[in-house]
Design a protein around this motif. Structure first.
Motif, PDB file in Angstrom:
ATOM      1  N   THR A 181      45.182  45.290  31.719  1.00 54.00           N
ATOM      2  CA  THR A 181      45.014  43.853  31.959  1.00 54.00           C
ATOM      3  C   THR A 181      44.523  43.622  33.387  1.00 54.00           C
ATOM      4  O   THR A 181      45.057  44.184  34.343  1.00 54.00           O
ATOM      5  CB  THR A 181      46.357  43.126  31.745  1.00 54.00           C
ATOM      6  OG1 THR A 181      46.775  43.317  30.403  1.00 54.00           O
ATOM      7  CG2 THR A 181      46.219  41.641  32.032  1.00 54.00           C
ATOM      8  N   PHE A 182      43.510  42.762  33.511  1.00 57.78           N
ATOM      9  CA  PHE A 182      42.933  42.502  34.831  1.00 57.78           C
ATOM     10  C   PHE A 182      42.428  41.066  34.885  1.00 57.78           C
ATOM     11  O   PHE A 182      42.303  40.395  33.857  1.00 57.78           O
ATOM     12  CB  PHE A 182      41.782  43.483  35.102  1.00 57.78           C
ATOM     13  CG  PHE A 182      41.457  43.649  36.562  1.00 57.78           C
ATOM     14  CD1 PHE A 182      42.418  44.084  37.464  1.00 57.78           C
ATOM     15  CD2 PHE A 182      40.176  43.390  37.043  1.00 57.78           C
ATOM     16  CE1 PHE A 182      42.119  44.243  38.809  1.00 57.78           C
ATOM     17  CE2 PHE A 182      39.866  43.545  38.383  1.00 57.78           C
ATOM     18  CZ  PHE A 182      40.846  43.978  39.269  1.00 57.78           C
ATOM     19  N   VAL A 183      42.154  40.602  36.092  1.00 58.56           N
ATOM     20  CA  VAL A 183      41.617  39.253  36.309  1.00 58.56           C
ATOM     21  C   VAL A 183      40.120  39.362  36.537  1.00 58.56           C
ATOM     22  O   VAL A 183      39.677  40.001  37.497  1.00 58.56           O
ATOM     23  CB  VAL A 183      42.285  38.570  37.518  1.00 58.56           C
ATOM     24  CG1 VAL A 183      41.652  37.203  37.771  1.00 58.56           C
ATOM     25  CG2 VAL A 183      43.780  38.431  37.292  1.00 58.56           C
ATOM     26  N   TYR A 184      39.344  38.746  35.648  1.00 54.65           N
ATOM     27  CA  TYR A 184      37.891  38.759  35.782  1.00 54.65           C
ATOM     28  C   TYR A 184      37.389  37.348  36.077  1.00 54.65           C
ATOM     29  O   TYR A 184      37.978  36.358  35.638  1.00 54.65           O
ATOM     30  CB  TYR A 184      37.223  39.269  34.509  1.00 54.65           C
ATOM     31  CG  TYR A 184      37.558  40.711  34.192  1.00 54.65           C
ATOM     32  CD1 TYR A 184      36.918  41.753  34.858  1.00 54.65           C
ATOM     33  CD2 TYR A 184      38.525  41.025  33.235  1.00 54.65           C
ATOM     34  CE1 TYR A 184      37.227  43.069  34.578  1.00 54.65           C
ATOM     35  CE2 TYR A 184      38.849  42.346  32.955  1.00 54.65           C
ATOM     36  CZ  TYR A 184      38.203  43.365  33.630  1.00 54.65           C
ATOM     37  OH  TYR A 184      38.516  44.666  33.357  1.00 54.65           O
ATOM     38  N   ARG A 185      36.306  37.294  36.813  1.00 60.84           N
ATOM     39  CA  ARG A 185      35.586  36.029  37.020  1.00 60.84           C
ATOM     40  C   ARG A 185      34.398  36.075  36.074  1.00 60.84           C
ATOM     41  O   ARG A 185      33.495  36.905  36.239  1.00 60.84           O
ATOM     42  CB  ARG A 185      35.116  35.938  38.472  1.00 60.84           C
ATOM     43  CG  ARG A 185      34.311  34.672  38.794  1.00 60.84           C
ATOM     44  CD  ARG A 185      35.169  33.425  38.771  1.00 60.84           C
ATOM     45  NE  ARG A 185      34.458  32.283  39.351  1.00 60.84           N
ATOM     46  CZ  ARG A 185      34.974  31.067  39.430  1.00 60.84           C
ATOM     47  NH1 ARG A 185      36.186  30.828  38.957  1.00 60.84           N
ATOM     48  NH2 ARG A 185      34.287  30.077  39.957  1.00 60.84           N
ATOM     49  N   ILE A 186      34.404  35.214  35.074  1.00 59.00           N
ATOM     50  CA  ILE A 186      33.370  35.279  34.052  1.00 59.00           C
ATOM     51  C   ILE A 186      32.489  34.033  34.078  1.00 59.00           C
ATOM     52  O   ILE A 186      32.892  32.971  34.547  1.00 59.00           O
ATOM     53  CB  ILE A 186      33.974  35.462  32.636  1.00 59.00           C
ATOM     54  CG1 ILE A 186      34.700  34.188  32.196  1.00 59.00           C
ATOM     55  CG2 ILE A 186      34.886  36.666  32.569  1.00 59.00           C
ATOM     56  CD1 ILE A 186      34.908  34.078  30.712  1.00 59.00           C
ATOM     57  N   HIS A 187      31.287  34.213  33.575  1.00 60.89           N
ATOM     58  CA  HIS A 187      30.340  33.114  33.413  1.00 60.89           C
ATOM     59  C   HIS A 187      29.590  33.380  32.120  1.00 60.89           C
ATOM     60  O   HIS A 187      28.834  34.350  32.025  1.00 60.89           O
ATOM     61  CB  HIS A 187      29.377  33.060  34.603  1.00 60.89           C
ATOM     62  CG  HIS A 187      28.405  31.931  34.545  1.00 60.89           C
ATOM     63  ND1 HIS A 187      27.049  32.096  34.684  1.00 60.89           N
ATOM     64  CD2 HIS A 187      28.590  30.600  34.354  1.00 60.89           C
ATOM     65  CE1 HIS A 187      26.442  30.924  34.595  1.00 60.89           C
ATOM     66  NE2 HIS A 187      27.349  30.005  34.387  1.00 60.89           N
ATOM     67  N   THR A 234      41.373  37.084  31.479  1.00 57.88           N
ATOM     68  CA  THR A 234      41.617  38.518  31.324  1.00 57.88           C
ATOM     69  C   THR A 234      40.574  39.163  30.417  1.00 57.88           C
ATOM     70  O   THR A 234      40.555  40.385  30.274  1.00 57.88           O
ATOM     71  CB  THR A 234      43.015  38.755  30.727  1.00 57.88           C
ATOM     72  OG1 THR A 234      43.120  38.043  29.486  1.00 57.88           O
ATOM     73  CG2 THR A 234      44.114  38.272  31.670  1.00 57.88           C
ATOM     74  N   ALA A 235      39.708  38.347  29.801  1.00 54.88           N
ATOM     75  CA  ALA A 235      38.676  38.870  28.908  1.00 54.88           C
ATOM     76  C   ALA A 235      37.508  39.413  29.722  1.00 54.88           C
ATOM     77  O   ALA A 235      37.002  38.747  30.627  1.00 54.88           O
ATOM     78  CB  ALA A 235      38.198  37.777  27.957  1.00 54.88           C
ATOM     79  N   HIS A 236      37.072  40.611  29.375  1.00 56.33           N
ATOM     80  CA  HIS A 236      35.974  41.259  30.103  1.00 56.33           C
ATOM     81  C   HIS A 236      34.648  40.863  29.443  1.00 56.33           C
ATOM     82  O   HIS A 236      34.159  41.526  28.534  1.00 56.33           O
ATOM     83  CB  HIS A 236      36.170  42.779  30.083  1.00 56.33           C
ATOM     84  CG  HIS A 236      35.097  43.527  30.804  1.00 56.33           C
ATOM     85  ND1 HIS A 236      34.475  44.633  30.294  1.00 56.33           N
ATOM     86  CD2 HIS A 236      34.519  43.304  32.016  1.00 56.33           C
ATOM     87  CE1 HIS A 236      33.571  45.074  31.142  1.00 56.33           C
ATOM     88  NE2 HIS A 236      33.583  44.284  32.198  1.00 56.33           N
ATOM     89  N   ILE A 237      34.075  39.764  29.917  1.00 51.90           N
ATOM     90  CA  ILE A 237      32.872  39.197  29.294  1.00 51.90           C
ATOM     91  C   ILE A 237      31.637  39.389  30.164  1.00 51.90           C
ATOM     92  O   ILE A 237      30.526  39.522  29.668  1.00 51.90           O
ATOM     93  CB  ILE A 237      33.093  37.698  28.992  1.00 51.90           C
ATOM     94  CG1 ILE A 237      34.206  37.539  27.950  1.00 51.90           C
ATOM     95  CG2 ILE A 237      31.816  37.035  28.504  1.00 51.90           C
ATOM     96  CD1 ILE A 237      34.604  36.113  27.687  1.00 51.90           C
ATOM     97  N   THR A 251      49.414  36.887  32.519  1.00 54.48           N
ATOM     98  CA  THR A 251      48.248  36.928  33.407  1.00 54.48           C
ATOM     99  C   THR A 251      47.214  35.890  32.995  1.00 54.48           C
ATOM    100  O   THR A 251      46.603  35.234  33.851  1.00 54.48           O
ATOM    101  CB  THR A 251      47.621  38.333  33.399  1.00 54.48           C
ATOM    102  OG1 THR A 251      48.622  39.312  33.683  1.00 54.48           O
ATOM    103  CG2 THR A 251      46.505  38.441  34.431  1.00 54.48           C
ATOM    104  N   GLU A 252      47.011  35.717  31.693  1.00 54.62           N
ATOM    105  CA  GLU A 252      46.049  34.717  31.216  1.00 54.62           C
ATOM    106  C   GLU A 252      46.500  33.310  31.585  1.00 54.62           C
ATOM    107  O   GLU A 252      45.671  32.457  31.950  1.00 54.62           O
ATOM    108  CB  GLU A 252      45.874  34.843  29.705  1.00 54.62           C
ATOM    109  CG  GLU A 252      44.785  33.963  29.107  1.00 54.62           C
ATOM    110  CD  GLU A 252      43.393  34.342  29.583  1.00 54.62           C
ATOM    111  OE1 GLU A 252      42.529  33.435  29.668  1.00 54.62           O
ATOM    112  OE2 GLU A 252      43.157  35.528  29.875  1.00 54.62           O
ATOM    113  N   GLU A 253      47.803  33.039  31.520  1.00 54.35           N
ATOM    114  CA  GLU A 253      48.318  31.725  31.923  1.00 54.35           C
ATOM    115  C   GLU A 253      48.031  31.467  33.405  1.00 54.35           C
ATOM    116  O   GLU A 253      47.656  30.353  33.796  1.00 54.35           O
ATOM    117  CB  GLU A 253      49.823  31.645  31.659  1.00 54.35           C
ATOM    118  CG  GLU A 253      50.181  31.529  30.184  1.00 54.35           C
ATOM    119  CD  GLU A 253      51.673  31.495  29.958  1.00 54.35           C
ATOM    120  OE1 GLU A 253      52.430  31.556  30.961  1.00 54.35           O
ATOM    121  OE2 GLU A 253      52.098  31.419  28.791  1.00 54.35           O
TER     122      GLU A 253
END
Length: 748
Positions: free
Chosen positions: A499-505, A571-574, A619-621
């Motif tokens: 589980t990780f924190v991603y910055r997605i766009h 947390t989604a790797h997009i 983590t998602e919250e």
């Protein structure tokens, strides 16, 4: 049996026919229930209830109507229109959700996201406030369409505070505000006013709203200061968005108790970079230096570049009082004249700030690059550093321009490497959006005296490219955890990434992209909508390059930005579409962004402590909260800019400027002035030459009779007509319309 006969039967069964001199509320409720039981599904007026009870006086009729209204408030009855009631929801269904009153238009937003918001009438809102969790009852017609909806129960209050002023009277006051989410003025008893005057800006909290009261009752919880004073107005903006404008004393005390000592025990666990040339490059007025670059030349034309980030996680422990406050804020807020930090000043400006000539703990991403800026290796480590020099952007830019100055060789090499990284990034699909930003020069009282347009220069790009490289590398290191050749230090039992924190766009909406493509094709430009993300990004970059300097540049670039999704934390790797990165996170600003602090802690958990994956739900919250707070902070920042723009334009009332159309709606034309980027509205009601309607397909406002068309990006000449600080709104008038309106001078 007819309704009248049923009522008569009930009246005959109930003796005596004359109502008692004093009607008990419970008795009225009991008889009302009997009447509705005898008339299932029927709409009854309060007069019919009076008839069933017996002969009643005017006072008793009022008591009956009041009781029926109370039964409607709690949901037992539904008042379809004044004086006409039906049992419960009229046999209909009930839904739970939230009451929405933005823009003064009441609606119900169901918890089921698949359902559309349901419009409500003003009379069907009960005593709900914007944001309240409520239950409604629905009535549908035979085709299943919603015929009527009414709030029957308020399940949970939103506990919102409001910012405005008081209208004082003897013994009480009413709170008034420009906030369109508040349905009624708030009644404030005199003992709840905190001695505020009518000239003060205040923060008010609603205490209750009795079912029979016209206005909610509230109390003043803070007096911000005199309306119009700079500090009071800035604090009012923060309070309006629910953002804190002062630090809790207990959190400040906890921060003051932290030690800044560099211990031998901690040094033994870290890589020592204190002997390596290290510098910071920041804005002139910056105090929190959360990133630094180190540089040294290596043999064979290689370079070592270290991206060093303040190690906030060393000082701020998870679950502590400082951490709780930082999480609640989630981000620093940058208003025009001040910064509201996420962390107390002792941490943000002293312990964690990478100030020159001071030993500091850091979390670092160290790269080995070749002469073409290709990363040959990268490692993540906890370090101790010592900044040799603090540069402003202007000082670094002067070195880049002239080739001389302190540590010129290092700065020039870093600049060259950064430009190569930048060129390659755009080749691979990064999108080159470049919107100008404004910076105000303020006097001692906080009033704006000059407006400057900020532009991105090579010195800014130097820092930007290495921060992007570090953020991408950290995200790749975790996302590719299953590849032992990339991440040998991760010893996971499972092959899936932790589980990780991603910055997605996310990719742009296909329909919006097609609409943009069709629109620009009519102007002679091309935009691909198929062929993969990289091909579309390159096509978009070519479009943005082709329109550079042309009249339609502003219009098309704005439409392109609006077609994009909004970046967020998850947390989604997009991946990050706008940057063209498959993996991306935020690692480089833990002083001012909570997700960066989360990333540092997760790196420690996985790379140093070797622990199992963190809980994905929790983590998602946290990611959702950080995204929400980021949006709120951005809105507050825009409001402060808008306030200063209006304040700046007050002395310029009646002056004429050229500007470009940045927005269109049924109610008017939004124009941004070329000279200072201040934006105002030309109301449609002031366009007297025709009746104008908004055409969504062509993004234009069209005259019904003349066919005259106002389009996004069009140049206009406008005159400053009004500047309303309370509403933070500028009104412009078309200069041509004013000239046509003015009486013609007679010939002598």
């Amino acid at each position: 049996m007819s309704k009248k006969k049923q009522l008569a039967t009930h009246k005959r069964d109930k003796q005596p026919t004359a109502a008692p001199s004093r009607l008990n509320k419970r008795e009225i409720q009991r008889i009302t229930r009997l009447v509705f039981d005898a008339n299932p599904g029927q709409v009854l007026s309060y007069k019919q209830i009076c008839y069933a009870i017996g002969k009643t006086t005017m006072g008793q009729k009022r008591a009956i109507y009041q009781t029926l209204s109370e039964m409607a408030v709690v949901g037992e009855l539904q008042e379809l229109e004044p004086g006409r009631f039906v049992r419960g929801g009229g046999g209909g269904e009930s839904l739970e959700g939230h009451f929405d009153y933005r823009g003064g238009r009441p609606s119900f937003v169901p918890e089921d996201t698949d359902l559309d918001p349901i419009p409500l009438s003003d009379r069907s809102c009960a005593n709900a406030l914007h944001g309240d969790k409520v239950r409604i009852s629905l009535r549908r017609n035979r085709r299943g369409e919603v015929k009527g909806a009414r709030i029957t129960e308020i399940l949970e209050r939103s506990h919102t505070t409001y910012v405005g002023s008081l209208q004082k009277s003897r013994g009480y006051a009413f709170f008034v505000t420009n906030n369109k989410e508040l349905r009624q003025d708030i009644f404030i008893p005199d003992d709840k006013c905190l001695n505020a005057t009518s000239r003060d800006k205040v923060v008010v909290r609603i205490l209750d709203w009795d079912a029979h009261a016209k206005n909610p009752r509230g109390e003043v919880i803070d007096v911000l200061g005199r309306a119009g004073e700079n500090t009071a107005e800035m604090h009012a903006i923060l309070a309006e968005y629910g953002l804190p404008y002062k630090y809790p004393e207990e959190v400040e005390r906890a921060a003051e108790a932290l030690s800044g000592e560099i211990t031998a025990e901690e040094l033994a666990r870290r890589e020592d970079f204190r002997g390596v040339l290290t510098c910071t490059i920041d804005p002139r007025d910056a105090k929190d230096f959360d990133d630094a670059l180190s540089f040294r030349s290596l043999p064979e034309g290689r370079y070592e570049v270290g991206v060093h980030i303040a190690d906030v996680s060393h000082y701020v422990q998870s679950g502590g009082i400082i951490d709780d406050e930082a999480y609640r804020r989630a981000t620093s807020v940058y208003l025009v004249d001040r910064t509201i930090p996420m962390l107390p000043e002792r941490l943000s400006n002293f312990l964690c700030s990478l100030r020159p000539d001071e030993d500091k703990y850091a979390y670092s991403c160290i790269f080995t690059l070749d002469e073409e800026a290709h990363p040959l290796s990268a490692r993540i480590a906890r370090t101790v550093i010592r900044s040799s020099r603090r540069f402003t952007y202007e000082e670094a830019q002067e070195i880049i321009d002239t080739g001389t100055g302190d540590h010129a060789e290092a700065i020039l090499t870093l600049h060259t490497l950064a430009q190569k990284l930048r060129a390659r990034r755009f080749e691979r699909g990064s999108i080159a959006f470049d919107r100008p930003e404004v910076r105000f020069e303020l006097d001692e009282a906080g009033k704006p005296i000059e407006v400057h347009i900020k532009e991105s220069k090579p010195a800014h790009q130097l820092i930007e490219e290495f921060m992007l490289l570090a953020n991408r590398t950290v995200a790749e290191r975790i996302a590719d955890a299953s590849r032992r050749d990339i991440t040998p230090e991760l010893h996971l039992k499972k092959r899936t990434p932790p589980t990780f924190v991603y910055r997605i766009h996310e990719a742009p909406d296909e329909e919006k992209l097609r609409s943009l493509s069709e629109f620009v094709s009519r102007m002679g430009y091309k935009l691909r909508t198929e062929g993969g993300a990289e091909a579309i990004s390159q096509s978009l970059n070519k479009l943005l390059s082709d329109i550079k300097g042309r009249p339609e540049e502003n219009m098309i670039s704005m439409l392109a930005i609006r077609s994009m999704a909004k970046a967020r934390y998850t947390t989604a790797h997009i991946g990050h579409y706008g940057l063209g990165f498959e993996s991306y996170t935020h690692f480089t600003s833990p002083i001012r962004r909570y997700p960066d602090l989360m990333v540092h802690r997760l790196l420690t958990r996985y790379l140093i402590e070797g622990k199992e994956s963190a809980d994905v739900t929790a983590t998602e919250e946290q990611c959702d909260h950080a995204s929400d707070m980021e949006n709120i902070a951005a809105n507050a920042e825009r409001s402060s800019i808008k306030y200063k723009q209006v304040e700046y334009m007050i002395p310029r009332l009646g002056q004429t400027f050229t500007g470009v159309i940045t927005g269109l709606a049924d109610w008017g034309i939004y124009v941004e002035l070329d000279e200072n980027k201040c934006e105002g509205l030309v109301p449609c009601r002031d366009l007297e030459d025709d009746y104008y309607e908004y055409d969504e397909k062509t993004f234009s406002l069209v005259g019904r009779h003349t066919g005259r068309r106002f389009r996004l990006g069009d140049q206009l000449e406008v005159t400053v007509a009004q500047a309303d600080l309370a509403r933070r709104q500028l009104d412009f008038a078309l200069t041509e319309a004013l000239q046509a309106r003015s009486p013609r001078r007679r010939r002598p």
